[in-house]
Design a protein around this motif. Structure first.
Motif, PDB file in Angstrom:
ATOM      1  N   LYS A 263       9.007  -4.892   2.958  1.00 33.58           N
ATOM      2  CA  LYS A 263       9.344  -4.409   1.740  1.00 33.58           C
ATOM      3  C   LYS A 263       8.599  -5.362   0.857  1.00 33.58           C
ATOM      4  CE  LYS A 263      13.405  -1.695   2.648  1.00 33.58           C
ATOM      5  NZ  LYS A 263      14.701  -1.420   2.524  1.00 33.58           N
ATOM      6  N   ALA A 264       9.007  -6.823   0.956  1.00 36.06           N
ATOM      7  CA  ALA A 264       8.683  -7.858  -0.034  1.00 36.06           C
ATOM      8  C   ALA A 264       8.555  -9.321   0.691  1.00 36.06           C
ATOM      9  CB  ALA A 264       9.647  -7.860  -1.160  1.00 36.06           C
ATOM     10  N   PRO A 265       8.097 -10.101   0.519  1.00 37.79           N
ATOM     11  CA  PRO A 265       7.127 -10.320  -0.883  1.00 37.79           C
ATOM     12  C   PRO A 265       5.719  -9.830  -0.700  1.00 37.79           C
ATOM     13  CG  PRO A 265       6.966 -12.265   0.340  1.00 37.79           C
ATOM     14  CD  PRO A 265       8.243 -11.416   1.153  1.00 37.79           C
TER      15      PRO A 265
ATOM     16  N   SER B 228      -3.352  -8.817   2.432  1.00 36.23           N
ATOM     17  CA  SER B 228      -4.245  -8.288   3.036  1.00 36.23           C
ATOM     18  C   SER B 228      -3.540  -7.166   3.586  1.00 36.23           C
ATOM     19  CB  SER B 228      -4.983  -9.149   4.041  1.00 36.23           C
ATOM     20  OG  SER B 228      -3.993  -9.837   4.761  1.00 36.23           O
ATOM     21  N   GLN B 229      -2.367  -6.631   3.507  1.00 37.91           N
ATOM     22  CA  GLN B 229      -1.648  -5.682   4.090  1.00 37.91           C
ATOM     23  C   GLN B 229      -0.894  -4.920   2.854  1.00 37.91           C
ATOM     24  OE1 GLN B 229      -1.482  -4.793   7.348  1.00 37.91           O
ATOM     25  NE2 GLN B 229      -2.271  -6.474   8.305  1.00 37.91           N
ATOM     26  N   PHE B 230      -0.393  -3.532   3.033  1.00 39.74           N
ATOM     27  CA  PHE B 230       0.246  -2.807   2.393  1.00 39.74           C
ATOM     28  C   PHE B 230       1.876  -3.246   2.482  1.00 39.74           C
ATOM     29  CE2 PHE B 230      -2.395   1.275   2.084  1.00 39.74           C
ATOM     30  CZ  PHE B 230      -2.940   0.840   0.709  1.00 39.74           C
ATOM     31  N   THR B 231       2.338  -3.759   1.754  1.00 39.14           N
ATOM     32  CA  THR B 231       4.027  -3.523   1.816  1.00 39.14           C
ATOM     33  C   THR B 231       4.414  -2.100   1.403  1.00 39.14           C
ATOM     34  OG1 THR B 231       4.145  -4.351  -0.590  1.00 39.14           O
ATOM     35  CG2 THR B 231       4.254  -5.940   1.185  1.00 39.14           C
TER      36      THR B 231
ATOM     37  N   LYS C 119       3.423  -0.062  -1.744  1.00 41.36           N
ATOM     38  CA  LYS C 119       1.914   0.228  -2.050  1.00 41.36           C
ATOM     39  C   LYS C 119       1.757   1.479  -0.641  1.00 41.36           C
ATOM     40  CE  LYS C 119      -0.057  -3.724  -3.855  1.00 41.36           C
ATOM     41  NZ  LYS C 119      -1.092  -4.910  -3.560  1.00 41.36           N
ATOM     42  N   SER C 120       2.378   1.278   0.308  1.00 40.97           N
ATOM     43  CA  SER C 120       2.024   2.345   1.499  1.00 40.97           C
ATOM     44  C   SER C 120       2.626   3.643   0.790  1.00 40.97           C
ATOM     45  CB  SER C 120       2.790   2.215   2.501  1.00 40.97           C
ATOM     46  OG  SER C 120       2.286   1.023   3.364  1.00 40.97           O
ATOM     47  N   LEU C 121       3.693   3.906   0.243  1.00 33.67           N
ATOM     48  CA  LEU C 121       4.222   5.254  -0.243  1.00 33.67           C
ATOM     49  C   LEU C 121       3.519   5.361  -1.636  1.00 33.67           C
ATOM     50  CD1 LEU C 121       8.074   4.190  -0.067  1.00 33.67           C
ATOM     51  CD2 LEU C 121       6.610   5.782   1.291  1.00 33.67           C
TER      52      LEU C 121
ATOM     53  N   TYR D 102       3.208   8.786   9.341  1.00 34.85           N
ATOM     54  CA  TYR D 102       3.947   7.839  10.244  1.00 34.85           C
ATOM     55  C   TYR D 102       3.297   6.435  10.068  1.00 34.85           C
ATOM     56  CZ  TYR D 102       5.358  11.806  12.775  1.00 34.85           C
ATOM     57  OH  TYR D 102       5.896  13.236  13.323  1.00 34.85           O
ATOM     58  N   LEU D 103       4.440   5.569   9.674  1.00 29.03           N
ATOM     59  CA  LEU D 103       4.041   4.164   9.475  1.00 29.03           C
ATOM     60  C   LEU D 103       3.898   3.134  10.655  1.00 29.03           C
ATOM     61  CD1 LEU D 103       6.379   3.890   6.433  1.00 29.03           C
ATOM     62  CD2 LEU D 103       3.958   4.298   6.380  1.00 29.03           C
ATOM     63  N   THR D 104       3.142   2.364  10.729  1.00 29.12           N
ATOM     64  CA  THR D 104       2.607   1.498  11.944  1.00 29.12           C
ATOM     65  C   THR D 104       2.417   0.079  11.244  1.00 29.12           C
ATOM     66  OG1 THR D 104       1.441   1.538  14.012  1.00 29.12           O
ATOM     67  CG2 THR D 104       0.427   2.125  11.983  1.00 29.12           C
ATOM     68  N   HIS D 105       2.069  -0.813  12.346  1.00 30.87           N
ATOM     69  CA  HIS D 105       1.834  -2.247  12.089  1.00 30.87           C
ATOM     70  C   HIS D 105       2.917  -2.685  11.264  1.00 30.87           C
ATOM     71  CE1 HIS D 105      -0.594  -5.713  11.106  1.00 30.87           C
ATOM     72  NE2 HIS D 105      -1.561  -5.249  12.107  1.00 30.87           N
ATOM     73  N   ILE D 106       4.059  -2.720  11.900  1.00 35.33           N
ATOM     74  CA  ILE D 106       5.494  -3.011  11.128  1.00 35.33           C
ATOM     75  C   ILE D 106       5.847  -4.363  11.700  1.00 35.33           C
ATOM     76  CG2 ILE D 106       7.878  -2.288  10.913  1.00 35.33           C
ATOM     77  CD1 ILE D 106       6.549   0.588  11.761  1.00 35.33           C
ATOM     78  N   SER D 107       6.275  -5.398  10.608  1.00 38.55           N
ATOM     79  CA  SER D 107       6.844  -6.515  10.990  1.00 38.55           C
ATOM     80  C   SER D 107       8.302  -6.417  11.100  1.00 38.55           C
ATOM     81  CB  SER D 107       6.521  -7.553  10.254  1.00 38.55           C
ATOM     82  OG  SER D 107       7.265  -7.689   8.800  1.00 38.55           O
ATOM     83  N   HIS D 108       8.891  -7.378  11.756  1.00 35.75           N
ATOM     84  CA  HIS D 108      10.314  -7.516  11.536  1.00 35.75           C
ATOM     85  C   HIS D 108      10.897  -7.583  10.253  1.00 35.75           C
ATOM     86  CE1 HIS D 108       8.989 -11.625  11.169  1.00 35.75           C
ATOM     87  NE2 HIS D 108      10.374 -11.862  10.834  1.00 35.75           N
ATOM     88  N   MET D 109      10.243  -8.009   9.324  1.00 35.87           N
ATOM     89  CA  MET D 109      10.900  -8.346   7.947  1.00 35.87           C
ATOM     90  C   MET D 109      11.183  -6.837   7.302  1.00 35.87           C
ATOM     91  SD  MET D 109       8.545 -11.598   6.747  1.00 35.87           S
ATOM     92  CE  MET D 109       9.516 -11.705   5.115  1.00 35.87           C
ATOM     93  N   LEU D 110      10.526  -5.882   7.809  1.00 38.17           N
ATOM     94  CA  LEU D 110      10.789  -4.645   7.346  1.00 38.17           C
ATOM     95  C   LEU D 110      12.160  -4.149   7.349  1.00 38.17           C
ATOM     96  CD1 LEU D 110       9.452  -2.125   5.543  1.00 38.17           C
ATOM     97  CD2 LEU D 110       9.151  -0.991   8.026  1.00 38.17           C
ATOM     98  N   GLY D 111      12.692  -4.496   8.582  1.00 36.75           N
ATOM     99  CA  GLY D 111      14.316  -4.051   8.804  1.00 36.75           C
ATOM    100  C   GLY D 111      14.426  -3.368  10.049  1.00 36.75           C
ATOM    101  N   PHE D 112      15.535  -2.801  10.219  1.00 37.76           N
ATOM    102  CA  PHE D 112      16.026  -2.361  11.395  1.00 37.76           C
ATOM    103  C   PHE D 112      15.401  -0.756  11.453  1.00 37.76           C
ATOM    104  CE2 PHE D 112      19.324  -5.299  11.252  1.00 37.76           C
ATOM    105  CZ  PHE D 112      19.260  -5.775  12.670  1.00 37.76           C
TER     106      PHE D 112
END
Length: 257
Positions: free
Chosen positions: A197-199, A203-206, A209-211, A223-233
């Motif tokens: 989500k932030a910050p 070089s990647q959509f947060t 920006k994806s939405l 379908y959203l991919t390339h997801i980090s732990h910082m996006l959330g559960f």
């Protein structure tokens, strides 16, 4: 068309080694993400987009034995690091495997996996054929499938996405040119990257920006991919997304009709 998400994580995967972040400690299998890649199957043909360092395990986990072509988005390790593990597919099929990518990506592949290109026929490696793509080319054919290369920006690095029929795969995007937006009209299924989500990231959509990109493209489903732990559960974020936008997860299978 059957699409299998082999991995949906970033370059570090989830969980990250040694991390005590709550998402990294989650017991939910949907919060455990290997490096991003998809397998596309139709009419007994199997196409792979990206071949990251988890490729061997991904193939074993999903019980796949066939590979008819590989499409590479770009040359970063999390997208080509598992290339050596295509060897069993060649041994099983005894068939040259075509690999498609930008010239820069293929040159990088030749340096990193130089032994694939050895003239030593006794070498225990695969036979591959490389096919240079131009991001401005309208389309190319693999077997009888029409494939559209999509021009994408990953920071200041030009990379590719791919459209096959009414399915498109885009990862590592930080911006999508207007011309590419036009190429994506009429999609049934879009796969698109989201880091967090932030910050903001250079070089990647947060998520915002994806939405925003999804609103411009207007696919039936995303379908959203390339997801980090910082996006959330996974279970929490998935309920917060707009209608017809979903978080992908490793092992998810979807169909484009």
């Amino acid at each position: 068309m059957k699409i299998t998400f082999l991995g949906t994580g970033t370059s570090l995967g989830v969980p990250i080694i040694g991390s005590k972040h709550p998402v990294c400690l989650s017991k939910n299998p949907k919060d455990k993400r290997l490096r991003s890649s998809v397998l596309i199957e139709k009419d007994k043909k199997c196409f792979l987009i990206d071949c990251g360092p988890d490729f061997r395990y991904q193939m074993l986990r999903n019980n796949h034995e066939k590979l008819d072509a590989i499409f590479l988005t770009h040359e970063h390790h999390d997208h080509i690091g598992g290339f050596d593990d295509i060897r069993p597919f060649y041994f099983n099929m005894n068939k040259t495997i075509p690999v498609y990518g930008l010239r820069r990506v293929l040159e990088n592949l030749k340096k990193r996996f130089f032994y694939f290109f050895s003239k030593n026929h006794k070498s225990n490696t695969s036979k591959i054929s490389i096919h240079e793509l131009d991001s401005y080319k309208d389309f190319f054919f693999v077997e009888y499938f029409k494939i559209f290369p999509l021009s994408i920006w990953h920071g200041d690095l030009p990379i590719l996405g791919f459209r096959i029929e009414n399915f498109a795969y885009i990862t590592d995007a930080s911006s999508i040119p207007l011309q590419t937006i036009q190429q994506l009209k009429g999609l049934e299924i879009l796969v698109l990257n989201v880091l967090r989500k932030a910050p903001k990231h250079s070089s990647q959509f947060t998520l915002s920006k994806s939405l925003n990109a999804i609103q411009k493209i207007r696919p039936k489903k995303t379908y959203l991919t390339h997801i980090s732990h910082m996006l959330g559960f996974h279970e929490e974020i998935d309920t917060q997304l707009p209608k017809n936008v979903y978080l992908a997860y490793d092992g998810l299978i979807i169909y484009e009709t």
